[in-house]
Scaffold this motif. Sequence first.
Motif, mmCIF file in Angstrom:
data_model
loop_
_atom_site.group_PDB
_atom_site.id
_atom_site.type_symbol
_atom_site.label_atom_id
_atom_site.label_comp_id
_atom_site.label_asym_id
_atom_site.label_seq_id
_atom_site.Cartn_x
_atom_site.Cartn_y
_atom_site.Cartn_z
ATOM 1 N N UNK A 27 76.896 22.127 73.283
ATOM 2 C CA UNK A 27 77.844 21.135 73.793
ATOM 3 C C UNK A 27 77.766 19.822 73.017
ATOM 4 N N UNK A 28 78.949 19.304 72.673
ATOM 5 C CA UNK A 28 79.076 17.953 72.114
ATOM 6 C C UNK A 28 79.963 17.156 73.050
ATOM 7 N N UNK A 29 79.512 15.968 73.444
ATOM 8 C CA UNK A 29 80.325 15.117 74.316
ATOM 9 C C UNK A 29 80.792 13.901 73.522
ATOM 10 N N UNK A 41 69.787 5.643 80.200
ATOM 11 C CA UNK A 41 68.889 6.706 80.644
ATOM 12 C C UNK A 41 69.598 8.055 80.640
ATOM 13 N N UNK A 42 70.854 8.041 81.073
ATOM 14 C CA UNK A 42 71.652 9.273 81.123
ATOM 15 C C UNK A 42 71.830 9.849 79.721
ATOM 16 N N UNK A 43 72.112 8.978 78.752
ATOM 17 C CA UNK A 43 72.277 9.432 77.368
ATOM 18 C C UNK A 43 70.972 10.023 76.834
ATOM 19 N N UNK A 44 69.841 9.374 77.125
ATOM 20 C CA UNK A 44 68.546 9.912 76.694
ATOM 21 C C UNK A 44 68.313 11.297 77.296
ATOM 22 N N UNK A 72 72.196 18.194 74.299
ATOM 23 C CA UNK A 72 73.619 17.875 74.175
ATOM 24 C C UNK A 72 73.800 16.842 73.070
ATOM 25 N N UNK A 73 74.733 17.093 72.182
ATOM 26 C CA UNK A 73 75.044 16.117 71.132
ATOM 27 C C UNK A 73 75.951 15.049 71.733
ATOM 28 N N UNK A 74 75.551 13.796 71.615
ATOM 29 C CA UNK A 74 76.289 12.682 72.214
ATOM 30 C C UNK A 74 76.932 11.831 71.124
ATOM 31 N N UNK A 75 78.240 11.625 71.245
ATOM 32 C CA UNK A 75 78.969 10.768 70.302
ATOM 33 C C UNK A 75 79.707 9.687 71.095
#
Length: 463
Positions: A198-200, A218-221, A228-231
């Motif tokens: 998953x990428x968000x 904290x949620x991103x960490x 999950x890849x976070x952009x």
Amino acid sequence: MSKYDIIVLGSGPGGYVTAIRASQLGFKTAVVEKENLGGVCLNWGCIPTKALLKSAEVFDYLKHAEDYGLKLEKADKDFGAVVKRSRDVASGMSKGVQFLMKKNKIDVLEGYGKLKKGKKIEVKGKNDKTKEYQADHIIVATGARSKELPNLKQDGKKVIGYREAMTLEKQPKSMIVVGSGAIGSEFAHFYNAMGTEVTIVEFLPNLVPLEDEEVSKQFERSFKKAGIKVMTNSSVESLDTSGKGVKAKVKTKKGEETLEADVVLSAVGIKTNIENIGLEDIGVKTEKDKVLVNDYYKTNVDGIYAIGDIVHGPALAHVASAEGILCVEKIKGMKVEPLDYGNIPACTYATPEIASVGMTEKQAKEAGYDLKVGKFPFSASGKAKAAGKSEGFVKVIFDAKYGEWLGCHMIGAGVTDMIAEAVVARKLETTGHEVLKAVHPHPTMSEAVMEAVAAAYDEVIHI
């Protein structure tokens, strides 16, 4: 022509709750529904997604059984069975609403409802047969649907909305989730937990951008730790669905990047269902995709009211229910107060969960308050450590002068069940000292609220 005291257009958590309260108050009531009783929330939103998330939680426990001293040969899942369980839960709840309609002697008018002049509703049922009904009061509760952006056109297969996301026949190997609000975050967590890559992609600087900044970070960490890849600070400019999967051109601060995935889930917000229901025909005023109403949900047209996602305010199930109850109680002539939109809890049911109410720290500072802020990490909670769920914290914000509880922000296991303490306390105008001196049970996750308050007042014991 059948005549009612109240007709409710739409049977979601706003509509069916409104109808039940109206019946309780002695009104002859009917509800119009074109699809399934319970609306989007019960059939395609709040309830079935929680069933999916529960399966994800159990699967995660199985994968980490050894962390609890347990041995398991192999943890696997049946994606189709997970989806079927979710649909069965939704179906059972919808039947429960059917029972409530019968119990409260509410007529269910099946079909597509359209407002007509003279406080009438035309209902087009099966075989396109139409019938008109009249009421002294008509309450519109038609809800909303997944918003479509021009560059994110949904085809239901490769580019999907929340409905398709919870009924996919086959689990995708990879998915791009566009938007990190509650819907996007919950599906990102579910599919990642099931094994999908998953990428968000979030346009704003933080995930769950309406939450307190510390919660967002904290949620991103947590999401990154889960794989999950976070952009963030990124936007999907265009999609190419001509090949086997989807190619997404994503604009970032560093330039343009092309992502490939089996499926793109668009979770960029909602579009209200206010078109083609006769609002214009009878002269009901709307603005920016919302119906204009007063504090008790009356429109500019006599006898016509609107509640839920189609009016200004948070598009949340519990808000719609509260608005509908308030609306019919006002019609009855009861003494009621306008809803306090500053004390509405917001919840995100991913892992970790997020729950909040009131002002963020930034908002409170901008409002000019002198603050007392306290934070208690679940890593210092005995119950959280024992449960293997020590991620996250409780954060509280108080006005230093009068002790008013301005805001409460939680991230961690089970916090969506804990936030009600802050909501009730704020409703009762409880001060920080009163919360601090209310004995909380040990060991529980909820005692973290007391500890956070203690931290705000420099009386914390366990950190």
